[in-house]
Design an enzyme around this catalytic site. Structure first.
Site, mmCIF file in Angstrom:
data_model
loop_
_atom_site.group_PDB
_atom_site.id
_atom_site.type_symbol
_atom_site.label_atom_id
_atom_site.label_comp_id
_atom_site.label_asym_id
_atom_site.label_seq_id
_atom_site.Cartn_x
_atom_site.Cartn_y
_atom_site.Cartn_z
ATOM 1 N N ASP A 1 0.838 -1.210 0.000
ATOM 2 C CA ASP A 1 0.000 0.000 0.000
ATOM 3 C C ASP A 1 0.872 1.260 0.000
ATOM 4 O O ASP A 1 2.059 1.208 0.335
ATOM 5 C CB ASP A 1 -0.971 0.003 1.189
ATOM 6 C CG ASP A 1 -0.270 -0.111 2.531
ATOM 7 O OD1 ASP A 1 0.797 -0.761 2.602
ATOM 8 O OD2 ASP A 1 -0.767 0.451 3.524
ATOM 9 N N GLU B 1 0.106 -1.040 5.825
ATOM 10 C CA GLU B 1 1.183 -0.480 6.644
ATOM 11 C C GLU B 1 0.952 1.008 6.830
ATOM 12 O O GLU B 1 1.135 1.553 7.911
ATOM 13 C CB GLU B 1 2.538 -0.725 5.970
ATOM 14 C CG GLU B 1 3.729 -0.573 6.916
ATOM 15 C CD GLU B 1 4.275 0.851 6.994
ATOM 16 O OE1 GLU B 1 5.050 1.143 7.902
ATOM 17 O OE2 GLU B 1 3.910 1.692 6.138
HETATM 18 ZN ZN LIG Z 1 6.789 2.190 4.030
#
Ligand SMILES: [Zn+2]
Length: 319
Positions: free
Chosen positions: A45, A110
């Site tokens: 992501d 994340e």
């Molecule tokens: Zn990163």
């Protein structure tokens, strides 16, 4: 992971496992069944692209200009993912019967709330006793040139939400009220002045910072009923969250405050000291870039904090 990378991993002898938790798809791949288990960790992501008009190239169409790749997440961390896959592909081709195991722990959460990402994969692996012995997280850490900095640890972070309770009243009748701002101030001054620790070779001293103070009704003639204070510690491995909490409570208690205090621990500090992994990383970077990287623990946090929980467990086993 792009399909081509998954196919590459399968062809290279990896056992692929998709780990889907709620809205998050994670990817765990492993080649080999013996220890030690070495893993690369990363995320697919990216943070939002922001206003498209401010981009020189389309954010989601990778574009190479003068040897640099442009696009959202090129550095954080598509470039790392590609480098990991290519490096492992080459390595297993040259060393098809390598010792130990190689793993990939890739999440798609994340940059987001990081609830169903790396931490859930780590929980799953821990529950079945599949322990990662060494791990490289592909977060960008270079400052001026590629490979000049390796982050070998992170500070811990804990936030306190403090409500100092008073008794609301009229400023003309202070003897009938109790001003929580007046009560909080000497305690806060003391908290600001404390030397929490002196840090160590890898960490700066633990820092206490007040982020928000709110009180008052807006009227100039009212003594407020409570004072809200939010503060944060960035702490070194010389302090523990339990110790910091205890010291804060003892200062607040010593000032006779009536209060509520809610703690939120975002991450424990961790450190990978000198040893096989650090030596190998430093040697590989030096060989490739002809400069020796600096080992630092500064900056923000990463999913490394979830994977480092293993080290915590190991230490407690050793004791
Ligand atoms: Zn990163």
């Amino acid at each position: 992971m792009p399909d081509t990378d998954v196919r590459t991993a399968r062809k290279a002898g990896f056992h692929i496992e998709w780990m889907v938790f709620e809205d998050t798809t994670n990817f765990w791949a492993r080649r080999g069944s013996e220890g030690p288990l070495f893993a690369f960790a990363g995320h697919t992501d990216v943070v939002p692209a922001g206003p498209l008009g401010q981009w020189h190239t389309p954010p989601f169409k990778p574009t190479a200009i003068d040897g640099y790749l442009h696009g959202r997440g090129a550095a954080d961390m598509k470039g790392s993912l590609a480098a990991m896959v290519v490096a492992v592909e080459r390595f297993v081709e040259a060393n098809p019967d390598h010792k130990g195991s190689i793993g990939f722990l890739i999440t798609s959460d994340e940059e987001g709330p990081f609830i169903n990402g790396t931490t859930r994969v780590v929980d799953t692996l821990m529950a079945r006793n599949e322990l990662i012995d060494m791990c490289i997280v592909g977060e960008p850490s270079s400052t001026h040139s590629v490979g000049d900095v390796v982050k070998n640890g992170r500070r811990g972070s804990i936030t306190g939400d403090l409500t100092v309770k008073g008794i609301q009243g009229h400023v003309a009748y202070p003897h009938l009220a109790r001003n929580p701002v007046h009560q909080a101030m000497p305690a806060l001054a003391e908290l600001c002045a404390v030397n929490w620790d002196n840090g160590n070779d890898f960490f700066p001293p633990t820092s206490f910072q007040i982020a928000n103070i709110n009180s008052g009704t807006g009227a100039s003639n009212v003594i407020p009923g409570e004072c809200l204070v939010q503060f944060n510690f960035r702490f070194s491995t010389e302090s523990t969250d339990e110790e910091l909490k205890r010291r804060v409570h003892s200062i607040l208690d010593a000032h006779g405050l009536e209060y509520d205090l809610k703690w939120t621990l975002s991450g424990q500090p961790f450190l990978t000291d000198a040893g096989t992994l650090v030596d190998a990383v430093v040697a590989a970077i030096e060989e490739t870039t002809h400069q020796k990287p600096e080992l630092l623990t500064t900056g923000g946090t990463s999913d490394g904090r979830f994977i480092a929980r293993w080290e915590v467990r190991w230490l407690s086993w050793a004791r």
